[in-house]
Structure formats: structure tokens, C-alpha cells
Design an enzyme around this catalytic site. Structure first.
Site, mmCIF file in Angstrom:
data_model
loop_
_atom_site.group_PDB
_atom_site.id
_atom_site.type_symbol
_atom_site.label_atom_id
_atom_site.label_comp_id
_atom_site.label_asym_id
_atom_site.label_seq_id
_atom_site.Cartn_x
_atom_site.Cartn_y
_atom_site.Cartn_z
ATOM 1 N N PRO A 61 6.561 -34.408 -40.961
ATOM 2 C CA PRO A 61 6.009 -33.269 -41.693
ATOM 3 C C PRO A 61 4.571 -32.983 -41.250
ATOM 4 C CG PRO A 61 6.896 -34.920 -43.199
ATOM 5 C CD PRO A 61 6.870 -35.520 -41.836
ATOM 6 N N ILE A 62 4.282 -31.703 -41.081
ATOM 7 C CA ILE A 62 2.926 -31.276 -40.736
ATOM 8 C C ILE A 62 2.504 -30.205 -41.738
ATOM 9 C CG2 ILE A 62 1.443 -30.223 -38.993
ATOM 10 C CD1 ILE A 62 3.483 -31.205 -36.892
#
Length: 63
Positions: A2-3
Site C-alpha cells: 500500500p502507498i
């Protein structure tokens, strides 16, 4: 991995930005059970004159 990308206006302290990164990381971990070492948080800090609110820059509005 996840970013999270967060756009903020300049003016926060390094301590505030560190806290934001920590809290966002924890929220992502809790929400989707992502391993903390895999989470990335990017802060894009912009000058107040580059952020517009209702047709005026945040700088002009005193924000």
C-alpha cells in the site's frame, strides 16, 4: 504494498509530519491488515501560493 500519497500545505513541523506518517501507517495496517514494513506514505508539501481555495491562494487567504 500500500502507498498513501498526502498533499499538504507547507508549514507543519517535522514532528507533525512524522506523527502523520505514523498515524496513516497504523490506519492502513488496521484497515486492511497490511504488514507495517510494506506500507509507504509520501507527503507532498506545497507552497501556500500553489494551493487555491475558492479562487484565491492559501497564502493570500492567510492560511
Amino acid at each position: 504494498m500500500p502507498i498513501a500519497t498526502i498533499n499538504i500545505i507547507e508549514g507543519r513541523t517535522d514532528e507533525q509530519k512524522e506523527k502523520l506518517i505514523e498515524k496513516v501507517t497504523q490506519a492502513i495496517h488496521e484497515a486492511i491488515d497490511a504488514p507495517i514494513p510494506n506500507i509507504r506514505v509520501m507527503l507532498n508539501e506545497m507552497p501556500k501560493q500553489h494551493f487555491g481555495i475558492a479562487g484565491q491562494s492559501a497564502k493570500k487567504l492567510g492560511r
